[in-house]
Enzyme design. Structure first.
Site, short mmCIF file in Angstrom:
data_model
loop_
_atom_site.label_atom_id
_atom_site.label_comp_id
_atom_site.label_asym_id
_atom_site.label_seq_id
_atom_site.Cartn_x
_atom_site.Cartn_y
_atom_site.Cartn_z
N ARG A 148 0.83 -1.33 -0.24
CA ARG A 148 0.09 0.17 -0.03
C ARG A 148 0.86 1.25 -0.06
O ARG A 148 1.92 1.31 0.73
CB ARG A 148 -0.92 -0.02 1.18
CG ARG A 148 -1.78 1.18 1.08
CD ARG A 148 -2.61 1.30 2.49
NE ARG A 148 -1.85 1.47 3.70
CZ ARG A 148 -1.22 2.62 4.07
NH1 ARG A 148 -1.52 3.75 3.42
NH2 ARG A 148 -0.35 2.81 5.13
N VAL A 149 0.44 2.15 -0.86
CA VAL A 149 1.01 3.40 -0.79
C VAL A 149 -0.17 4.52 -0.58
O VAL A 149 -1.32 4.13 -0.87
CB VAL A 149 1.83 3.94 -2.13
CG1 VAL A 149 3.06 3.10 -1.95
CG2 VAL A 149 0.84 3.92 -3.40
N SER A 150 0.24 5.75 0.10
CA SER A 150 -0.95 6.77 0.31
C SER A 150 -1.42 7.54 -0.95
O SER A 150 -2.52 8.13 -0.99
CB SER A 150 -0.56 7.77 1.29
OG SER A 150 -0.16 6.74 2.47
N SER A 151 -0.37 7.57 -1.93
CA SER A 151 -0.78 8.38 -3.32
C SER A 151 -0.28 8.01 -4.39
O SER A 151 0.74 6.95 -4.41
CB SER A 151 -0.22 9.87 -2.82
OG SER A 151 1.13 9.72 -2.94
N GLN A 182 3.74 8.32 -4.69
CA GLN A 182 4.41 7.33 -3.96
C GLN A 182 4.96 6.06 -4.63
O GLN A 182 5.75 5.07 -4.48
CB GLN A 182 3.80 6.89 -2.71
CG GLN A 182 4.05 8.05 -1.58
CD GLN A 182 3.53 7.79 -0.22
OE1 GLN A 182 2.72 6.78 -0.24
NE2 GLN A 182 3.61 8.75 0.70
#
Length: 518
Positions: free
Chosen positions: A19-22, A25
């Site tokens: 998972r990345v936040s944006s 990233q």
């Protein structure tokens, strides 16, 4: 599922969650690809076979069931209830950055008989292990909230400095400038479309917001929704957006009418007119359908009854025949047509006679200079008065802010905030009025040149034959309607002030005085 965990059989299969936040990233060192690589290396060292990888590009705060990748992972486990899997994470922060949802997700995996392993943390089903896990989950939540607060503070500070931070409004785009960051700049051709919409609504060309929407829809490249339409809400959002007038407002950050750093597409005066039109406090000026063939439509009147002449086009064997006529019943000229070229030709002769001598132009130039000097003196007086008013508004703002700080009553605070917003609005309007008081350097020469060019030879503009150009000549040269009699031709109309002054000085010799009765 009863929530029990099968501990007799060691799992040999694994799934990976990244998972990345944006989106940004994804291409950094902590992107999805690098996370997957590390997790695969971890699985290989542990002897696990990786069955699937589930990525997410979404923030870790909040409900994990709102993450598409996590929903897909849980569905994958549900579809294979007889298999035991290890769920591998690159970092505990990828698991959940919310304390409550962290342990709910742990329970969701237990119910599916899945174990959890992390590259930099060892999960232990002991009181001490649970305590450490709770601390780390709470730390992740604290960091997320602190980061959110810091971002919000930076965004508010940037808006306070006059920079728009959200999606660029239609008509603008972002451009990165050294030392300023991303700044809004006009985005052709949409900037001219937005400007035309505002000015058209303010002037009465568009009689309602619905007409503005239809104007937008008439432009193929104008942004549309997924149904291919421009809805009323988009038009409302555009017409009420202060950024187009060069100001920053934000209800979220409590900012009202701050001068923006970007170039405005319209004036604050135009913006105010549009708001008045929308609220119904101002009425659109009466619009005439002047067509594109009749320069005298709405200007020429019947000499018998003083009613504006109608314009029509008659179709005959030789083609189309445009003409004017009176349609007032009871008038002696009722129904009697006048060829368009005849009446406009005679009015043109009146225009042609409005040509002053060279000496009069010299005199006019001096008159303009004297008038301009008087206007400059008046502007200075207006600026001084405006500065006093601006200082008064700023004092009122300080008083309201002090009262807000001194009260704890929510109702009173809201009332003060409303008053503060109004004062900020008045301050912005007063500042713009001050900026517009003094003309720019060289403005006099430019305006004088245009004015004298017209006064010296209005016939030249009339002679172009363009309807709009001819209507401009009539508007500038005459101070009222032009009465026309079928038998006595056009009567000399009321002359506008500039030409009237020139006529008085010269004895009226250059005016066309034999066209008819005065």
């Amino acid at each position: 599922m009863d929530g029990s965990v099968n501990t007799t059989t060691k799992p040999t299969k694994a799934v990976i969650y990244c998972r990345v936040s944006s989106k940004a990233q994804e291409v950094t060192g902590h992107g999805l690809e690098s996370q997957e690589t590390r997790c695969r290396q971890f699985a290989q060292a542990k002897g696990y076979d990786v069955a699937a990888v589930f990525p997410d590009t979404i923030t870790g705060g909040g409900d994990f069931m709102k993450r598409p990748g996590m929903v897909a992972l849980l569905s994958f486990l549900d579809a294979q209830p007889d298999e035991r899997y290890v769920v591998i994470f690159d970092d505990l922060k990828r698991f959940a950055r919310d304390r409550d949802f962290h342990f709910r997700l742990r329970d969701a995996f237990r119910q599916r008989d899945a174990s959890v392993e992390c590259l930099n943390f060892t999960f232990e089903d002991t009181p001490e292990g649970e305590f450490i896990e709770t601390i780390l989950a709470a730390q992740g939540q604290l960091e997320r909230k602190q980061n959110g607060r810091q971002v919000a503070q930076k965004m508010k500070a940037r808006m306070q400095n006059g920079y728009w931070i959200h999606n660029a409004p239609i008509g603008y785009r972002y451009q990165t400038e050294k030392g300023r960051g991303k700044v809004l700049i006009p985005n052709p051709p949409f900037d001219s479309i937005i400007r035309e919409a505002f000015e058209g609504y303010a002037s009465g060309r568009f009689g309602s917001q619905a007409e503005v929407t239809r104007f937008f829809e008439s432009i193929p490249e104008f942004p549309r929704n997924k149904h291919g339409r421009v809805n009323q809400q988009r038009t409302t959002d555009i017409l009420t957006h202060p950024a187009y007038a060069g100001y920053i407002c934000s209800e979220r950050y409590g900012l009202n009418w701050l001068k923006a750093q970007h170039e405005p597409l319209i004036s604050l005066e135009t913006f105010d007119k549009v708001q008045a039109m929308r609220s119904g406090t101002a009425k659109a000026p009466k619009r005439r359908n002047i067509g594109d063939q009749f320069a005298l439509r709405g200007i020429a009147t019947c000499a018998c009854c003083d009613t504006p002449l109608r314009s029509c086009v008659s179709k005959g064997k030789g083609g189309l025949y445009p003409y004017y006529l009176c349609q007032t019943k009871g008038c002696e000229a009722y129904g009697k047509s006048i060829p368009r070229d005849k009446i406009e030709g005679e009015v043109g002769e009146i225009v042609k006679a409005l040509t002053p001598t060279e000496s009069l132009i010299t005199l006019t130039t001096q008159m303009f200079k004297d008038a301009w000097a008087m206007r400059s003196d008046q502007a200075k007086a207006n600026i001084a008065a405006g500065k006093r008013r601006l200082a008064s508004i700023e004092r009122e703002i300080e008083q309201v802010l002090a009262r807000i700080m001194d009260t704890n009553n929510d109702t009173v605070i809201r009332a003060y905030e409303d008053k503060l917003a109004k004062l900020e609005r008045d301050k912005a309007k007063q500042s713009e009025n001050l900026a517009n008081q003094m003309p720019a350097k060289g403005a006099f020469d430019k305006k004088l040149e245009l004015a004298l060019r017209f006064l010296a030879n209005p016939w030249k503009l009339w002679e172009t034959g363009h309807v709009q150009a001819r209507r401009l000549v009539l508007k500038l040269a005459f101070g009222g309607p032009i009465a026309y009699c079928r038998n006595k031709r056009a009567r000399t109309p009321k002359i506008s002030i500039p030409f009237k002054v020139l006529g008085d000085v010269s004895g009226g010799e250059f005016f066309y005085g034999a066209a008819g009765e005065n």
